[in-house]
Design a protein around this motif. Structure first.
Motif, PDB file in Angstrom:
ATOM      1  N   THR A  18     -59.900  12.428   7.218  1.00  8.31           N
ATOM      2  CA  THR A  18     -58.833  11.655   6.597  1.00  8.31           C
ATOM      3  C   THR A  18     -57.555  11.850   7.406  1.00  8.31           C
ATOM      4  OG1 THR A  18     -58.275  13.500   5.154  1.00  8.31           O
ATOM      5  CG2 THR A  18     -59.794  11.863   4.284  1.00  8.31           C
ATOM      6  N   GLU A  45     -52.525   6.553   3.509  1.00 11.33           N
ATOM      7  CA  GLU A  45     -53.701   7.425   3.542  1.00 11.33           C
ATOM      8  C   GLU A  45     -54.885   6.646   4.085  1.00 11.33           C
ATOM      9  OE1 GLU A  45     -56.527  10.188   0.632  1.00 11.33           O
ATOM     10  OE2 GLU A  45     -54.469   9.683   0.025  1.00 11.33           O
ATOM     11  N   ALA A  47     -58.850   6.854   4.862  1.00 12.05           N
ATOM     12  CA  ALA A  47     -60.017   7.623   4.425  1.00 12.05           C
ATOM     13  C   ALA A  47     -60.897   8.003   5.604  1.00 12.05           C
ATOM     14  CB  ALA A  47     -60.823   6.812   3.412  1.00 12.05           C
ATOM     15  N   GLU A  50     -62.924   5.367   7.840  1.00 17.16           N
ATOM     16  CA  GLU A  50     -62.336   4.041   7.643  1.00 17.16           C
ATOM     17  C   GLU A  50     -61.835   3.452   8.956  1.00 17.16           C
ATOM     18  OE1 GLU A  50     -59.282   1.867   4.522  1.00 17.16           O
ATOM     19  OE2 GLU A  50     -58.958   3.979   4.992  1.00 17.16           O
ATOM     20  N   THR A 206     -63.570   7.714  11.902  1.00 19.16           N
ATOM     21  CA  THR A 206     -62.254   7.236  11.476  1.00 19.16           C
ATOM     22  C   THR A 206     -61.572   6.571  12.672  1.00 19.16           C
ATOM     23  OG1 THR A 206     -62.112   9.111   9.964  1.00 19.16           O
ATOM     24  CG2 THR A 206     -60.066   7.902  10.421  1.00 19.16           C
TER      25      THR A 206
END
Length: 390
Positions: A18, A45, A47, A50, A206
Motif C-alpha cells: 500500500t 491511499e 491499495a 492497485e 502496485t
C-alpha cells in the motif's frame, strides 16, 4: 518491422504494498514571497496491487507527487508511507520502488542485458540470480534476441520495453511510471498501454502511473486520481469518473471529446423546470429538464448553472422523432468529422460550440442548419459559481 507480442505467461514473483499520502505538500521557495505551493496537502491511499493513475493538465502537480513518492523530490510537509513505513527521509534506493521515466534513461554504451542488470549489479546480486531475473523479464516482454543490442539499435517501443524490464527485474513493492509513452507515436502508444495493462494483470504489483492523456487514464487504471492546481479533484473508477463527475473540472477534462458545457440559468417551464442558455446572439438553447434534474435544480431557480451533456447524448433529430421535440434545438452545423466507426458533428448555438458523436448512418443531411435532440437522462448540472455538481 517490430511487432508487439503479448505479455508472456512467465512466472515472476512480485511483492506489493500500500502507498499512503497524508497532507502531502511541495513548496518551492520564491524570492520575495512565501513560495509557490505546487502540491497542496493531498491525501490519497493506493491499495496493494492497485493500478492508480494520476492524471491532469500540465503543471497540476502529478509528476511532482510521483517524484516525492520516489524520493527524488524533497517533501515540504506531510508524509509518504510505503507498506506501512513512513519513507520521507529514506533514500530512493532503499524505498523498494522502481521508476520508469519518460525518456527511457538507458545507458547508450551498454547492451540491453547490461541496462536491465545494472541495478542488480550495484546491489551485488549473484551472477546466476541476475541472469535468471533478466531472462524472466525478457521472456515476458518479448525481448529475446535483443540482449546484445545497444539502445541506438532499438525502436522506441523496444527501448521502452527495456526500461520496463529494468524495473521488473528489481521485483519492487511499487512501480512508478512517469508519462512513459509520451515519446512514442500514436499507434505505438496504443499498443504499449495495452502491454503495460497486461503486465499489471500478470504481476499483480502496485503501480502508480502519471499521464496527461485522459484516454490512457480511462483505459489503464483501476482507479483514477484527477488533479488540478496541486489538488485532488476526484478519485474514482474510470466509468464512475466518466458518469458521475464530482465537479465541473472533472466533467470537462475526462472524455474524448470532452463533455459539452452550456452556461445558463434555471427557468420555469409550466409546472416543470427548464435550462435556458445565456445567449446574446438570440435563440438560446432551452430544454425542459427531466424529473431527476428538476429535483436537483429545484433550489437553483433563476440562478446561474452549467448544463453538461456528453457528445454521445446529442443526436441529429429526424422527422419521425417529433415526440422528443421538448429536448430538441435547431443548431448550426460547422463541421462533420467522419472517423470511420463514428462521426463527430461540430455544432453551435451561436453562444456555445458543442459536439455530437453519431454513427455514420445517422448523418443523413448535409444542411448547415439541423435539429438535434439532447438526451438529458445522463446530463449533469453544475453551480456556475464554484463548479460543484448539483
Amino acid at each position: 518491422m517490430f511487432s508487439h507480442p503479448r505479455i508472456r505467461q512467465t512466472k515472476i514473483e512480485t511483492k506489493m504494498a500500500t502507498v499512503v499520502l497524508q497532507h502531502l505538500t511541495k513548496l518551492y521557495p520564491q524570492k520575495g514571497s512565501s513560495g509557490v505551493r505546487v502540491v497542496k496537502g493531498i491525501n490519497l491511499e493506493i491499495a496493494a496491487g492497485e493500478f492508480m493513475i494520476l492524471v491532469g493538465p500540465s503543471g497540476c502537480g502529478k509528476t511532482t507527487t510521483l517524484r516525492m513518492i520516489a524520493g527524488l523530490e524533497e517533501i515540504s510537509d506531510g508524509t509518504v508511507s510505503i507498506d506501512g513505513r513512513i519513507v520521507n527521509r529514506v533514500p530512493p534506493k532503499d524505498r523498494d520502488i522502481a521508476m520508469v521515466f519518460q525518456n527511457y534513461a538507458l545507458y547508450p554504451h551498454m547492451t540491453v542485458f547490461d541496462n536491465m542488470a545494472f541495478g542488480l549489479k550495484l546491489r551485488k546480486f549473484p551472477r546466476a540470480e541476475i541472469e535468471t531475473r533478466v531472462q524472466e523479464a525478457t521472456a515476458m516482454l518479448g525481448l529475446e534476441g535483443l540482449l546484445e543490442r545497444r539502445p541506438k539499435e532499438l525502436s522506441g517501443g523496444q527501448r521502452q520495453r527495456v526500461a520496463v524490464g529494468r524495473a521488473i527485474v528489481r521485483k519492487p513493492k511499487v512501480f512508478l511510471f512517469d508519462e512513459p509513452l509520451s515519446n512514442l507515436d500514436a499507434k505505438m502508444r496504443v499498443s504499449m498501454r495495452t502491454e503495460i495493462s497486461r503486465l499489471h494483470a500478470r504481476l499483480g504489483a502496485t503501480m502508480i502511473y502519471v499521464t496527461h492523456d485522459q484516454t490512457e487514464a480511462m483505459t489503464m487504471g483501476d482507479r483514477i486520481c484527477v488533479m488540478c492546481d496541486g489538488e485532488i479533484r476526484q478519485v474514482a473508477k474510470p466509468l464512475d469518473l466518466y458518469r458521475r463527475p464530482a465537479g465541473l473540472f472533472v466533467a470537462g477534462f475526462i472524455g474524448s471529446p470532452p463533455m459539452n458545457l452550456f452556461r445558463g440559468r434555471i427557468t420555469e417551464f409550466g409546472s416543470d423546470l427548464a435550462f435556458e442558455e445565456t445567449n446574446p446572439e438570440g435563440n438560446p438553447l432551452r430544454l425542459q429538464l427531466p424529473p431527476d434534474l428538476t429535483r436537483r435544480a429545484g433550489t437553483h431557480r433563476g440562478r446561474g448553472v452549467i448544463l453538461g451533456v456528453r457528445p454521445e447524448d446529442v443526436h441529429e433529430l429526424q422527422a419521425s422523432a417529433a415526440s422528443e421535440a421538448r429536448a430538441a434545438y435547431p443548431a448550426t452545423l460547422e463541421l462533420a468529422e467522419p472517423t470511420g466507426a463514428e462521426t463527430f458533428l461540430h455544432l453551435s448555438t451561436g453562444a456555445t460550440s458543442f459536439v455530437a458523436r453519431v454513427r455514420p448512418d445517422e448523418r443523413q443531411s448535409s444542411a448547415l442548419r439541423i435539429s438535434v435532440y439532447f438526451d438529458l437522462s445522463q446530463a449533469h448540472l453544475f453551480d456556475a459559481r464554484d463548479g460543484s455538481v448539483l
